[in-house]
Scaffold this motif. Structure first.
Motif, PDB file in Angstrom:
ATOM      1  N   GLU A 137       0.825  -1.203   0.000  1.00 44.37           N
ATOM      2  CA  GLU A 137       0.000   0.000   0.000  1.00 44.37           C
ATOM      3  C   GLU A 137       0.862   1.257   0.000  1.00 44.37           C
ATOM      4  O   GLU A 137       0.472   2.296  -0.561  1.00 44.37           O
ATOM      5  N   GLU A 138       2.051   1.191   0.609  1.00 45.94           N
ATOM      6  CA  GLU A 138       2.928   2.368   0.689  1.00 45.94           C
ATOM      7  C   GLU A 138       3.469   2.780  -0.686  1.00 45.94           C
ATOM      8  O   GLU A 138       3.815   3.946  -0.891  1.00 45.94           O
ATOM      9  N   ILE A 139       3.562   1.828  -1.618  1.00 49.02           N
ATOM     10  CA  ILE A 139       4.128   2.159  -2.927  1.00 49.02           C
ATOM     11  C   ILE A 139       3.082   2.076  -4.044  1.00 49.02           C
ATOM     12  O   ILE A 139       3.388   2.354  -5.207  1.00 49.02           O
ATOM     13  N   ARG A 140       1.865   1.744  -3.683  1.00 49.31           N
ATOM     14  CA  ARG A 140       0.799   1.639  -4.694  1.00 49.31           C
ATOM     15  C   ARG A 140       0.503   3.009  -5.293  1.00 49.31           C
ATOM     16  O   ARG A 140       0.284   3.983  -4.582  1.00 49.31           O
ATOM     17  N   ASN A 141       0.530   3.076  -6.618  1.00 49.15           N
ATOM     18  CA  ASN A 141       0.266   4.318  -7.368  1.00 49.15           C
ATOM     19  C   ASN A 141       1.260   5.431  -7.040  1.00 49.15           C
ATOM     20  O   ASN A 141       0.981   6.600  -7.311  1.00 49.15           O
ATOM     21  N   ARG A 142       2.389   5.088  -6.488  1.00 51.85           N
ATOM     22  CA  ARG A 142       3.372   6.112  -6.142  1.00 51.85           C
ATOM     23  C   ARG A 142       4.164   6.489  -7.386  1.00 51.85           C
ATOM     24  O   ARG A 142       4.806   5.642  -8.015  1.00 51.85           O
ATOM     25  N   PRO A 143       4.151   7.770  -7.778  1.00 57.92           N
ATOM     26  CA  PRO A 143       4.875   8.176  -8.986  1.00 57.92           C
ATOM     27  C   PRO A 143       6.377   8.156  -8.767  1.00 57.92           C
ATOM     28  O   PRO A 143       6.869   8.267  -7.637  1.00 57.92           O
ATOM     29  N   GLN A 144       7.114   8.037  -9.850  1.00 63.82           N
ATOM     30  CA  GLN A 144       8.579   8.076  -9.807  1.00 63.82           C
ATOM     31  C   GLN A 144       9.028   9.299 -10.601  1.00 63.82           C
ATOM     32  O   GLN A 144       8.860   9.335 -11.820  1.00 63.82           O
ATOM     33  N   ARG A 145       9.539  10.280  -9.910  1.00 61.17           N
ATOM     34  CA  ARG A 145       9.928  11.537 -10.555  1.00 61.17           C
ATOM     35  C   ARG A 145      11.292  11.376 -11.220  1.00 61.17           C
ATOM     36  O   ARG A 145      12.292  11.952 -10.813  1.00 61.17           O
ATOM     37  N   SER A 146      11.321  10.580 -12.236  1.00 53.51           N
ATOM     38  CA  SER A 146      12.566  10.286 -12.929  1.00 53.51           C
ATOM     39  C   SER A 146      12.257  10.118 -14.400  1.00 53.51           C
ATOM     40  O   SER A 146      11.274   9.472 -14.778  1.00 53.51           O
ATOM     41  N   ALA A 147      13.119  10.695 -15.254  1.00 56.50           N
ATOM     42  CA  ALA A 147      12.926  10.557 -16.697  1.00 56.50           C
ATOM     43  C   ALA A 147      13.145   9.122 -17.151  1.00 56.50           C
ATOM     44  O   ALA A 147      12.723   8.732 -18.230  1.00 56.50           O
ATOM     45  N   VAL A 148      13.811   8.336 -16.326  1.00 55.37           N
ATOM     46  CA  VAL A 148      14.107   6.950 -16.695  1.00 55.37           C
ATOM     47  C   VAL A 148      12.870   6.067 -16.549  1.00 55.37           C
ATOM     48  O   VAL A 148      12.598   5.211 -17.381  1.00 55.37           O
ATOM     49  N   HIS A 149      12.093   6.289 -15.498  1.00 53.73           N
ATOM     50  CA  HIS A 149      10.994   5.379 -15.172  1.00 53.73           C
ATOM     51  C   HIS A 149       9.717   5.724 -15.935  1.00 53.73           C
ATOM     52  O   HIS A 149       9.307   6.877 -16.014  1.00 53.73           O
ATOM     53  N   ARG A 150       9.064   4.667 -16.447  1.00 51.27           N
ATOM     54  CA  ARG A 150       7.805   4.820 -17.164  1.00 51.27           C
ATOM     55  C   ARG A 150       6.594   4.584 -16.277  1.00 51.27           C
ATOM     56  O   ARG A 150       5.489   5.013 -16.622  1.00 51.27           O
ATOM     57  N   PHE A 151       6.769   3.891 -15.170  1.00 47.96           N
ATOM     58  CA  PHE A 151       5.635   3.398 -14.403  1.00 47.96           C
ATOM     59  C   PHE A 151       5.673   3.873 -12.954  1.00 47.96           C
ATOM     60  O   PHE A 151       6.722   4.274 -12.444  1.00 47.96           O
ATOM     61  N   THR A 152       4.512   3.799 -12.319  1.00 51.96           N
ATOM     62  CA  THR A 152       4.471   3.984 -10.872  1.00 51.96           C
ATOM     63  C   THR A 152       5.269   2.858 -10.223  1.00 51.96           C
ATOM     64  O   THR A 152       5.570   1.839 -10.852  1.00 51.96           O
ATOM     65  N   VAL A 153       5.597   3.024  -8.936  1.00 52.92           N
ATOM     66  CA  VAL A 153       6.485   2.062  -8.283  1.00 52.92           C
ATOM     67  C   VAL A 153       5.883   0.654  -8.310  1.00 52.92           C
ATOM     68  O   VAL A 153       6.563  -0.320  -8.641  1.00 52.92           O
ATOM     69  N   ASP A 154       4.600   0.545  -7.976  1.00 53.01           N
ATOM     70  CA  ASP A 154       4.004  -0.794  -7.924  1.00 53.01           C
ATOM     71  C   ASP A 154       3.956  -1.441  -9.301  1.00 53.01           C
ATOM     72  O   ASP A 154       4.314  -2.610  -9.465  1.00 53.01           O
ATOM     73  N   ARG A 155       3.532  -0.695 -10.319  1.00 50.95           N
ATOM     74  CA  ARG A 155       3.458  -1.299 -11.656  1.00 50.95           C
ATOM     75  C   ARG A 155       4.861  -1.589 -12.199  1.00 50.95           C
ATOM     76  O   ARG A 155       5.062  -2.548 -12.941  1.00 50.95           O
ATOM     77  N   HIS A 156       5.855  -0.775 -11.818  1.00 50.09           N
ATOM     78  CA  HIS A 156       7.228  -1.070 -12.226  1.00 50.09           C
ATOM     79  C   HIS A 156       7.665  -2.437 -11.694  1.00 50.09           C
ATOM     80  O   HIS A 156       8.355  -3.187 -12.395  1.00 50.09           O
ATOM     81  N   GLN A 157       7.264  -2.771 -10.478  1.00 49.55           N
ATOM     82  CA  GLN A 157       7.645  -4.075  -9.935  1.00 49.55           C
ATOM     83  C   GLN A 157       6.990  -5.205 -10.733  1.00 49.55           C
ATOM     84  O   GLN A 157       7.608  -6.246 -10.980  1.00 49.55           O
ATOM     85  N   ILE A 158       5.753  -5.000 -11.165  1.00 52.00           N
ATOM     86  CA  ILE A 158       5.089  -6.011 -11.995  1.00 52.00           C
ATOM     87  C   ILE A 158       5.804  -6.135 -13.339  1.00 52.00           C
ATOM     88  O   ILE A 158       6.023  -7.243 -13.852  1.00 52.00           O
ATOM     89  N   GLU A 159       6.183  -5.007 -13.919  1.00 52.69           N
ATOM     90  CA  GLU A 159       6.919  -5.044 -15.186  1.00 52.69           C
ATOM     91  C   GLU A 159       8.270  -5.734 -15.007  1.00 52.69           C
ATOM     92  O   GLU A 159       8.744  -6.436 -15.906  1.00 52.69           O
ATOM     93  N   THR A 160       8.891  -5.548 -13.861  1.00 55.56           N
ATOM     94  CA  THR A 160      10.166  -6.229 -13.589  1.00 55.56           C
ATOM     95  C   THR A 160       9.958  -7.737 -13.517  1.00 55.56           C
ATOM     96  O   THR A 160      10.796  -8.522 -13.999  1.00 55.56           O
TER      97      THR A 160
END
Length: 781
Positions: free
Chosen positions: A400-423
């Protein structure tokens, strides 16, 4: 100024009231729409619009009575050709459109007969969807009512053949615009999960082929429209792109403490919309598919065919559900596994049941089924369904702490939680290459749990969180510790490979320490490193980074297995090229240039520059590349035996590189004038000042990275002259660059510098303090 402009009428309404209250937004938009309706009726009266045979109607946001402060107007002038002749129609259109244009309002308009509306709706999908919102403003009410009914009847009659077009429309929009939930600058209207998708969902409902959860979609629409209204109030334009410069103001206006907090709310709404659209399209497609509505039985006993699977999992009407009477402990995770591996959606009833079911620590069998689900190729769609109901956050501690959490980085395409799923999805490619594929999938799922609000070192803080989560998911204690190690060190391999001197024993020593001297952990870390980088985005991984990571991994593998190290691959600084240049410098005493390699798949070329070493040589080489407009992506700088041989990877195909003689002449000229301050000035436009805190440069000491040198990392927003400016500062402070490792990552440049004094020794504390301060100033320039 026009006597009755729409803009002036808007001023009479207090637009900023109620933005922070979701219950006020719909009424405010209706009031704004009513305000515009009144003005348009005034224009209709001035134009002496007839009571029969002609009408002014609205579509779009005005047609839905959801107008924003600066929304465009979409109007249709409906005419019955039998009652209104062409000349009168032209006069009426002119009398209506010109006052709207004069008011400064953006207008999309059309003049059509009822038959023409039907023809356009039949041939143009977008027009058909927009005409479903047709609403009377002024004139012949029966004409508008008949046209709207005609369009709806036609829409329902042709909806079966248009389901595929609707799905393709949504898919094409995602391809062109991306996902609203994961965008750092979302388009509230056009991105996947935005306002246009809500229109498509409601169009599907109008077709009677599929319905949706009206409460969920209505709530999401309110969130997105409130954000659009606030954005238009802040910018004074009709734009729907929420750019970074406006995000804090829009967040404050909508009652959120920070832009990140507002982004999480927007992402939640967008993901709900995306899932409801997915469900509606799948339901419509299932009903149309030859086997989608298969039944069994006869007469009144006829019912949809039902397939019973193990552990109480059911498949019916193209959806995965569960037997509510089953007490099998594997039931729910088995349903998730079937959805993730087949692509069939979980039914709404099953998701609702999972969202309410009690959750405890998983047993070994449940864990194994969950790992199978993580290996499913349709995991992303299944995750989005679970996420909308908050199920993953209930299953995985810390989610819940990282759900829908944006990543303020030009490198990242996804929110933190969805980035983990993509990983996890990227890690699936490595399952056959590692000894513990289950731990790889779990580490991929948990590796960024530390990216919570206020985290200082997400890898270190996430290790403990990942270990606790792994234990909750049924992982044994020893394996949970391995997962924690992978999470703690998931950036270590790429950082060492791209930012440290691979020839320095300390680099290999640090990697071996990170993997606890264990070969299996090394292989898992290598796989996780690539999966994490590729999942982040194209700027985070490249062929040359692959080469550097593989070389360091090979050194560590050889050290752990006791075998001879593998030779370096083709993209590393080639030893033969370096020796060729070194020998030429030694023989001639002058600068040398060699182009040893380039990448076939990418416009990246390698340049090897050599010159007698001395003060300012590194800076001179950097200035040459800047003057020739060669964009440096990566570099390895080495010195030894009085000769500097530096290898640079630049963004250019071989055909775009200057002839080696041109580069050599430029380098000789730069070296000859390196003592002249005026000759060292680069004629480049001044860099823009940092706009956000993430653009602030960071200069960090890396203690223990080398015994022979002081290692400093400069992490700053990239610009053409950055490397040259950094090199110039080092020269002015009388320091030597023993080696340097340069990397461009999105908008950031990360330069690791091995510095010594004039005698080749590590810097003393006062000198270290001075150079860190000077590098910070240079990076900010």
């Amino acid at each position: 100024m026009p006597s009755d402009p729409l803009a002036a009428r808007r001023i009479t309404q207090v637009l900023h009231e109620g933005f922070a209250d979701p219950t006020v937004g719909p009424s405010r938009r209706r009031a704004q729409s009513d305000l515009v309706d009144d003005w348009l009726r005034t224009l209709w009266g001035r134009a002496e619009g007839p009571a029969q045979g002609a009408a002014l109607a609205a579509i779009g946001s005005l047609g839905r009575r959801s107008l924003g402060p600066a929304s465009d107007l979409d109007l249709v002038l409906l005419l019955d050709p039998a009652q209104v002749h062409a000349e009168r129609a032209e006069q009426l259109a002119t009398a209506l459109w010109y006052p709207i244009w004069d008011s400064g309002t953006s207008l999309d308009h059309a003049v059509r007969s009822p038959a023409e509306c039907a023809d356009v709706a039949r041939t143009d999908l977008r027009a058909a969807i927009s005409l479903l919102d047709l609403r009377l403003i002024a004139g012949d009410a029966q004409l508008v009512q008949d046209t709207a009914a005609r369009v709806r009847i036609q829409w329902r009659r042709e909806a079966r053949r248009r389901v595929g077009e609707l799905a393709a429309l949504a898919t094409d929009r995602q391809r062109r615009y991306g996902s609203l939930a994961h965008s750092s600058e979302p388009n509230l209207k056009s991105d996947r999960g935005g306002l246009r998708d809500i229109t498509v969902i409601r169009a599907l409902a109008e077709s009677w082929l599929a319905d949706h959860d009206h409460a969920v979609v209505d709530a999401a629409a309110t969130v997105l429209r409130d954000a659009r209204d606030a954005l238009q109030a802040v910018t004074g334009t009709s734009g729907t792109r929420l750019r970074r410069a406006d995000q804090e103001a829009v967040a404050a206006l909508t009652g959120h403490a920070t832009a990140d907090e507002h982004h999480r709310v927007l992402a939640d709404a967008a993901r709900a919309v995306t899932w409801e659209l997915h469900r509606a399209v799948r339901a419509a497609e299932a009903g149309l598919a030859p086997g989608g509505s298969a039944t069994r039985g006869a007469g009144t006993a006829r019912r949809p065919a039902l397939q019973r699977l193990a552990h109480g999992v059911l498949v019916q009407t193209g959806e995965v559900s569960v037997d509510p009477d089953s007490t099998d402990p594997l039931r729910d995770v088995a349903a998730v596994r079937h959805a993730a591996t087949t692509g069939l959606p979980l039914s709404a009833a099953t998701l609702a049941r999972m969202a309410q079911a009690p959750i405890g620590t998983l047993g070994p069998a449940q864990r194994d089924v969950l790992v199978d689900a993580l290996a499913g190729e349709h995991l992303a769609d299944t995750y989005e369904a679970l996420d909308v109901k908050g199920i993953v956050a209930r299953w995985v501690p810390g989610w819940e702490e990282i759900r829908n959490r944006p990543q303020r980085s030009a490198v990242h395409r996804f929110t933190v939680d969805r980035h983990q799923i993509e990983t996890v999805l990227e890690a699936q490619r490595f399952l056959a290459r590692v000894s513990r594929p289950d731990l790889l999938l779990l580490a991929a799922l948990l590796h960024d749990l530390g990216k919570r609000a206020g985290a200082r070192d997400h890898a270190a803080e996430g290790a403990a969180l990942a270990e606790a989560a792994a234990l909750h998911l049924g992982v044994e204690a020893d394996d949970a510790r391995t997962v924690a190690t992978l999470v703690r060190e998931h950036l270590t391999l790429v950082d060492l490979a791209t930012g440290r001197d691979l020839a320095d024993p300390a680099t290999l020593r640090d990697l071996l320490h990170a993997v606890d001297q264990d070969l299996g952990t090394l292989e898992l870390l290598r796989a996780l490193t690539e999966a994490d980088a590729i999942a982040a985005g194209p700027a985070a991984w490249s062929t040359w980074r692959t080469d550097l990571v593989d070389h360091l991994t090979s050194l560590a593998r050889s050290a752990l297995s006791g075998t001879a190290p593998a030779p370096r691959t083709r993209l590393a600084p080639q030893r033969s090229a370096q020796e060729t240049v070194r020998a030429a410098v030694r023989r001639t005493g002058s600068a040398q240039v060699l182009y040893p390699a380039h990448l076939e798949a990418e416009p990246i070329s390698q340049i090897c520059l050599g010159a007698p070493d001395g003060a300012g040589v590194f800076a001179a080489m950097a200035r040459v590349l800047v003057r020739l407009r060669l964009d440096v992506h990566s570099a390895v700088v080495t010195t030894g035996d009085g000769i500097a041989v530096n290898t640079w990877w630049v963004a250019a195909a071989p055909a775009d590189l200057p002839h080696p003689s041109v580069l050599r002449t430029a380098l000789e000229r730069e070296l000859a004038h390196r003592d002249r301050a005026d000759a060292r000035v680069l004629e480049l436009p001044a860099a823009l000042p940092p706009r956000t805190t993430e653009d602030t440069p960071v200069v960090t000491l890396l203690p223990g990275a080398s015994r022979e040198a002081t290692v400093v990392q400069v992490n700053a927003r990239n610009r053409p002259s950055l490397l040259a400016d950094v090199a110039e500062v080092i020269t002015l402070h009388g320091m030597q660059v023993r080696s340097a490792h340069v990397m461009t990552l999105g908008r950031r440049a990360v330069d690791v510098l091995y510095l010594t004094d004039q005698h080749g020794r590590a810097l003393d504390p006062p000198a270290t303090g001075r150079i860190v301060a000077a590098l910070m100033e240079a990076a900010e320039t």
